[in-house]
Each structure stands twice: as structure tokens, then as C-alpha cells.
Design a protein around this motif. Structure first.
Motif, PDB file in Angstrom:
ATOM      1  N   ALA A 187       0.818  -1.210   0.000  1.00 20.88           N
ATOM      2  CA  ALA A 187       0.000   0.000   0.000  1.00 20.88           C
ATOM      3  C   ALA A 187       0.853   1.261   0.000  1.00 20.88           C
ATOM      4  CB  ALA A 187      -0.942   0.007   1.202  1.00 20.88           C
ATOM      5  N   ASN A 188       2.123   1.133   0.396  1.00 15.91           N
ATOM      6  CA  ASN A 188       3.010   2.291   0.458  1.00 15.91           C
ATOM      7  C   ASN A 188       4.074   2.294  -0.633  1.00 15.91           C
ATOM      8  OD1 ASN A 188       2.488   3.930   3.150  1.00 15.91           O
ATOM      9  ND2 ASN A 188       2.175   1.772   3.627  1.00 15.91           N
ATOM     10  N   CYS A 189       3.922   1.464  -1.636  1.00 16.48           N
ATOM     11  CA  CYS A 189       4.914   1.378  -2.713  1.00 16.48           C
ATOM     12  C   CYS A 189       4.841   2.606  -3.617  1.00 16.48           C
ATOM     13  CB  CYS A 189       4.689   0.119  -3.538  1.00 16.48           C
ATOM     14  SG  CYS A 189       5.850  -0.051  -4.918  1.00 16.48           S
ATOM     15  N   HIS A 190       5.988   3.202  -3.919  1.00 16.16           N
ATOM     16  CA  HIS A 190       6.007   4.420  -4.730  1.00 16.16           C
ATOM     17  C   HIS A 190       6.895   4.304  -5.963  1.00 16.16           C
ATOM     18  CE1 HIS A 190      10.115   5.633  -3.632  1.00 16.16           C
ATOM     19  NE2 HIS A 190       9.848   5.053  -2.482  1.00 16.16           N
ATOM     20  N   ARG A 191       7.337   3.082  -6.293  1.00 15.32           N
ATOM     21  CA  ARG A 191       8.286   2.920  -7.394  1.00 15.32           C
ATOM     22  C   ARG A 191       7.690   2.206  -8.595  1.00 15.32           C
ATOM     23  NH1 ARG A 191      13.780   0.942  -4.293  1.00 15.32           N
ATOM     24  NH2 ARG A 191      14.687   2.999  -3.947  1.00 15.32           N
ATOM     25  N   VAL A 192       8.206   2.568  -9.765  1.00  9.60           N
ATOM     26  CA  VAL A 192       7.998   1.827 -10.998  1.00  9.60           C
ATOM     27  C   VAL A 192       9.356   1.293 -11.422  1.00  9.60           C
ATOM     28  CG1 VAL A 192       7.593   2.153 -13.484  1.00  9.60           C
ATOM     29  CG2 VAL A 192       5.904   2.954 -11.839  1.00  9.60           C
ATOM     30  N   ARG A 193       9.371   0.096 -11.984  1.00 11.36           N
ATOM     31  CA  ARG A 193      10.617  -0.537 -12.403  1.00 11.36           C
ATOM     32  C   ARG A 193      10.742  -0.563 -13.916  1.00 11.36           C
ATOM     33  NH1 ARG A 193      12.742  -3.930  -8.089  1.00 11.36           N
ATOM     34  NH2 ARG A 193      11.474  -3.527  -6.240  1.00 11.36           N
ATOM     35  N   VAL A 194      11.996  -0.597 -14.360  1.00  7.90           N
ATOM     36  CA  VAL A 194      12.293  -0.692 -15.782  1.00  7.90           C
ATOM     37  C   VAL A 194      13.267  -1.848 -15.974  1.00  7.90           C
ATOM     38  CG1 VAL A 194      13.162   0.483 -17.829  1.00  7.90           C
ATOM     39  CG2 VAL A 194      12.026   1.804 -16.033  1.00  7.90           C
ATOM     40  N   THR A 195      12.947  -2.775 -16.870  1.00  7.90           N
ATOM     41  CA  THR A 195      13.842  -3.899 -17.129  1.00  7.90           C
ATOM     42  C   THR A 195      14.987  -3.455 -18.039  1.00  7.90           C
ATOM     43  OG1 THR A 195      12.837  -4.744 -19.179  1.00  7.90           O
ATOM     44  CG2 THR A 195      11.789  -5.363 -17.083  1.00  7.90           C
ATOM     45  N   HIS A 196      16.017  -4.266 -18.097  1.00  8.04           N
ATOM     46  CA  HIS A 196      17.184  -3.949 -18.922  1.00  8.04           C
ATOM     47  C   HIS A 196      16.835  -3.872 -20.406  1.00  8.04           C
ATOM     48  CE1 HIS A 196      16.841  -8.313 -18.847  1.00  8.04           C
ATOM     49  NE2 HIS A 196      17.521  -8.345 -19.974  1.00  8.04           N
ATOM     50  N   GLU A 197      15.723  -4.488 -20.798  1.00 10.28           N
ATOM     51  CA  GLU A 197      15.303  -4.469 -22.194  1.00 10.28           C
ATOM     52  C   GLU A 197      14.381  -3.296 -22.523  1.00 10.28           C
ATOM     53  OE1 GLU A 197      15.059  -8.895 -23.799  1.00 10.28           O
ATOM     54  OE2 GLU A 197      13.851  -8.642 -21.997  1.00 10.28           O
ATOM     55  N   GLY A 198      14.057  -2.469 -21.513  1.00 16.07           N
ATOM     56  CA  GLY A 198      13.244  -1.300 -21.781  1.00 16.07           C
ATOM     57  C   GLY A 198      11.759  -1.518 -21.610  1.00 16.07           C
ATOM     58  N   TYR A 199      11.383  -2.432 -20.723  1.00 21.32           N
ATOM     59  CA  TYR A 199       9.972  -2.635 -20.394  1.00 21.32           C
ATOM     60  C   TYR A 199       9.685  -2.025 -19.026  1.00 21.32           C
ATOM     61  CZ  TYR A 199       9.536  -5.982 -24.230  1.00 21.32           C
ATOM     62  OH  TYR A 199       9.506  -6.570 -25.468  1.00 21.32           O
ATOM     63  N   LEU A 200       8.570  -1.329 -18.931  1.00 23.60           N
ATOM     64  CA  LEU A 200       8.113  -0.823 -17.647  1.00 23.60           C
ATOM     65  C   LEU A 200       7.404  -1.932 -16.885  1.00 23.60           C
ATOM     66  CD1 LEU A 200       6.845   2.636 -18.864  1.00 23.60           C
ATOM     67  CD2 LEU A 200       8.513   2.307 -17.031  1.00 23.60           C
ATOM     68  N   LYS A 201       7.551  -1.883 -15.575  1.00 23.05           N
ATOM     69  CA  LYS A 201       7.045  -2.943 -14.709  1.00 23.05           C
ATOM     70  C   LYS A 201       6.427  -2.280 -13.491  1.00 23.05           C
ATOM     71  CE  LYS A 201       9.091  -7.433 -13.456  1.00 23.05           C
ATOM     72  NZ  LYS A 201       8.745  -7.733 -12.069  1.00 23.05           N
ATOM     73  N   GLY A 202       5.133  -2.455 -13.290  1.00 19.28           N
ATOM     74  CA  GLY A 202       4.460  -1.784 -12.200  1.00 19.28           C
ATOM     75  C   GLY A 202       4.669  -2.425 -10.851  1.00 19.28           C
ATOM     76  N   CYS A 203       5.126  -3.693 -10.839  1.00 24.65           N
ATOM     77  CA  CYS A 203       5.276  -4.423  -9.586  1.00 24.65           C
ATOM     78  C   CYS A 203       6.383  -5.448  -9.738  1.00 24.65           C
ATOM     79  CB  CYS A 203       3.963  -5.117  -9.224  1.00 24.65           C
ATOM     80  SG  CYS A 203       4.053  -6.153  -7.729  1.00 24.65           S
ATOM     81  N   LEU A 204       7.257  -5.521  -8.738  1.00 22.10           N
ATOM     82  CA  LEU A 204       8.352  -6.486  -8.766  1.00 22.10           C
ATOM     83  C   LEU A 204       7.830  -7.901  -8.955  1.00 22.10           C
ATOM     84  CD1 LEU A 204      11.326  -7.381  -8.209  1.00 22.10           C
ATOM     85  CD2 LEU A 204      10.706  -7.447  -5.795  1.00 22.10           C
ATOM     86  N   ASN A 205       6.737  -8.247  -8.274  1.00 22.55           N
ATOM     87  CA  ASN A 205       6.263  -9.624  -8.233  1.00 22.55           C
ATOM     88  C   ASN A 205       5.558 -10.072  -9.506  1.00 22.55           C
ATOM     89  OD1 ASN A 205       6.540  -8.558  -5.477  1.00 22.55           O
ATOM     90  ND2 ASN A 205       5.840 -10.587  -4.844  1.00 22.55           N
ATOM     91  N   ARG A 206       5.266  -9.134 -10.389  1.00 26.69           N
ATOM     92  CA  ARG A 206       4.474  -9.479 -11.574  1.00 26.69           C
ATOM     93  C   ARG A 206       5.277  -9.316 -12.851  1.00 26.69           C
ATOM     94  NH1 ARG A 206      -1.019  -6.148 -11.451  1.00 26.69           N
ATOM     95  NH2 ARG A 206      -1.283  -7.360 -13.362  1.00 26.69           N
ATOM     96  N   ASN A 207       5.022 -10.229 -13.792  1.00 19.70           N
ATOM     97  CA  ASN A 207       5.547 -10.079 -15.146  1.00 19.70           C
ATOM     98  C   ASN A 207       4.434 -10.122 -16.185  1.00 19.70           C
ATOM     99  OD1 ASN A 207       8.439  -9.877 -14.698  1.00 19.70           O
ATOM    100  ND2 ASN A 207       8.315 -11.979 -13.955  1.00 19.70           N
TER     101      ASN A 207
END
Length: 329
Positions: free
Chosen positions: A259-279
Motif C-alpha cells: 500500500a506504500n509502494c512508490h516505485r515503478v521498475r524498468v527492465t534492462h530491455e526497456g519494459y516498464l514494470k508496475g510491480c516487482l512480483n508481476r511479469n
């Protein structure tokens, strides 16, 4: 600043620069992508320095004020210093590394603009370290931590993944950091949903309880609702902040964390990822034009869902099950 439908503003991004790594840690989840690591030589599917900087410039347009550079091992990128130097001035730049390449490069990274560093170190014994990382680079890591401190990086955090193979080393590591004014410790809960091996998991609550008994002061951070423990203070500080700081990252089954997560992730291939646990939520930024990045970033933030409590919900028997509302059919 962009916020998702749950009111969580995105203030930081975590960018993987490569999936290559010179270690083979037994617990590695490779930023949630699984074991995709390959040869050590650079490969064409990694984002270029221009791609990374262009993304950061767009993120800064949305008031994102921090970036964490990760891998794999980000220091395998020869253009790492260039990326850091070209990052927007409004962003705090930090990095997670295994530390083996910090000797000889730490000062240059600071000169380029690196402000903080996390170094993975799961044990204070060379043999145990070798077993965990499949690497004989223990002395090099210790040298790298020293180089980071000498270069003025503040804080230097040691990352330790807590699971069956490392839990017995926690007291020694806590004592070590309590004696080192320049170091902090981050204890990271093992995540079997990404790695497998559920039998390796330990009850992180026991670690919380043990630290709470030893701590001179306990603080809760807003980010991810994390607990910080100050241990080993000599009482000389009026606010109780003397001694070493130990922080616990405990996402597994933790609805408050998500509930307190404030980050978005980007993979080395240039894909955005809204959650670490999900692909299942990977979103391409196309040819990495600024217009494409803006659109993909907006959509990724809009579609973010707290993993525990929304994407994964209680099944009535104490376990967790996928909430079909967030699964594309």
C-alpha cells in the motif's frame, strides 16, 4: 506527479541496466524476472545510455525525484558513469551492486553524481559468502565497501537476504554494522514467490522481535511502511540515534508494504514494470522516443495495483489467491 488509482504517487524509479552478473547468488530473482542471466559480454537487447537517460528525463517531467540503478550487476556497464552524469539534476541517483568493481571506480562514480550505494553482503565469512554467491570475491567486496565509504558515499548500506542459509549470520552482521558509523544494514525478506524454495523462508517477524528487544530506538518509514532499528548506541545521542541502523524490508504477505509502494521498475530491455512480483504487466516503451515513453509511463502508473491486498487476496484459508479482476483474459 502521477498517482495510481489507489492514490499511490510514483516518486521513484528502479532501472535495471543489465541482466549480466559476475555472481550466481542462490536466492537471485533478477529484479523479479527470474534467472535470465546470460554471458558476461554486452548484448544488444540492453537499453543504451541514451535510452536510459531519455527515460529518466521523461520520468523527471512527472516529478520523479529518485532513481535506483540495478542489474544484474550494473557496474558491468562501461557507460555507467556516463549514465549517472547525464541523469537529470533533480534526481537523486543511487545504485545496488555486489561491490566487486567499486575499488578503482567509486571515486569516479561519486564525481559523476552517484549519491548512495547498496552493496550485497550476506555473510562476514569467506566460505559462507562463497556458498551463497557462488563466488570467491569476498575480499574484493570488503574492499569495495571500504572504497565506497572512502569516496564519500553516504549512506553505504549492506543488503542481506534473510533465509534459512543466512538467518544464523544476522546477529554477527548487526553487531558489525553497529560498530561501523559509516555503514547501515538492510535485511531483506526472502521471496519464495519469485525464487521458489519455500522451505528456505523464515518468519521475518522473529527478526523484528529480536531487533526490537535490542534496539535503542525504532522508527517507521513512510516508504513501504518499513521499520528501522538503531542498535548498539552508547547513549551519547539525545535522540537515541547513536549506533548502527538496521532496516527490514518485509514484503511477503504484507499489505501495508504494498500500500506504500512508490516505485515503478524498468527492465534492462526497456519494459516498464508496475510491480516487482508481476511479469504479466510488462509494458514496452517501443522505440524509446519521448512520446512513447510518456504514454507507456502514464499507462503503467494508471494500471498499478498493490500486489498483496488487491492483486493477491486472502483465500479464506489463510493463504493467498490471484484476484481475477486484475488478470487480463
Amino acid at each position: 506527479m502521477l498517482a495510481d488509482s489507489f492514490g499511490r504517487e510514483v516518486t521513484g524509479v528502479r532501472v535495471s541496466l543489465t541482466d549480466r552478473c559476475n555472481f550466481d547468488c542462490v536466492y537471485c530473482h533478477n529484479e523479479g524476472l527470474g534467472d535470465t542471466r546470460g554471458p558476461m559480454d554486452p548484448r544488444g537487447h540492453e537499453m543504451s545510455a541514451d535510452d536510459v537517460v531519455r527515460f529518466l528525463e521523461v520520468a523527471a517531467e512527472f516529478d520523479v525525484d529518485s532513481v535506483k540503478l540495478t542489474g544484474g550487476e550494473p557496474m558491468l556497464r562501461d557507460d555507467l558513469e556516463e549514465i549517472i552524469e547525464r541523469a537529470p539534476d533533480s534526481m537523486e541517483v543511487s545504485m545496488t551492486t555486489n561491490g566487486t568493481f567499486l575499488p578503482g571506480r567509486a571515486e569516479g562514480l561519486v564525481d559523476a553524481g552517484l549519491e548512495r550505494v547498496n552493496v550485497s553482503q550476506d555473510a562476514l565469512d569467506a566460505d559462507a559468502f562463497r556458498e551463497l554467491t557462488q563466488s570467491g570475491a569476498y575480499d574484493r567486496v570488503i574492499e569495495g565497501v571500504r572504497a565506497a565509504v572512502d569516496a564519500g558515499l553516504d549512506p553505504v548500506k549492506l543488503n542481506m537476504v534473510v533465509f534459512r542459509k543466512t538467518a544464523g549470520y544476522v546477529p554477527e552482521m548487526v553487531d558489525y554494522v553497529a560498530e561501523q558509523d559509516s555503514l547501515q544494514l538492510q535485511l531483506i525478506e526472502f521471496m519464495p514467490e519469485l525464487v521458489g524454495k519455500p522451505e528456505w523462508a523464515v518468519d521475518i517477524g522473529d527478526v523484528h522481535d529480536w531487533l526490537a528487544e535490542r534496539a535503542d530506538r525504532v522508527e517507521t518509514r513512510e516508504m513501504h511502511d518499513r521499520k528501522r532499528y538503531w542498535v548498539g548506541g552508547d547513549g551519547g545521542e539525545s535522540d537515541g540515534s547513536g549506533g548502527g541502523m538496521v532496516e527490514i524490508v518485509d514484503p511477503v504477505g504484507n499489505e501495508e508494504f504494498c500500500a506504500n509502494c512508490h516505485r515503478v521498475r524498468v527492465t534492462h530491455e526497456g519494459y516498464l514494470k508496475g510491480c516487482l512480483n508481476r511479469n504479466d504487466d510488462l509494458r514496452s516503451m517501443g522505440e524509446m522516443t519521448k512520446a512513447e515513453i510518456r504514454e507507456a509511463f502514464r499507462e503503467t502508473v494508471e494500471d498499478r495495483v498493490p500486489y498483496y491486498g488487491e492483486y493477491m487476496v486472502r483465500d479464506g484459508e489463510g493463504g493467498w489467491e490471484v484476484n481475477d479482476d486484475y488478470v487480463e483474459v
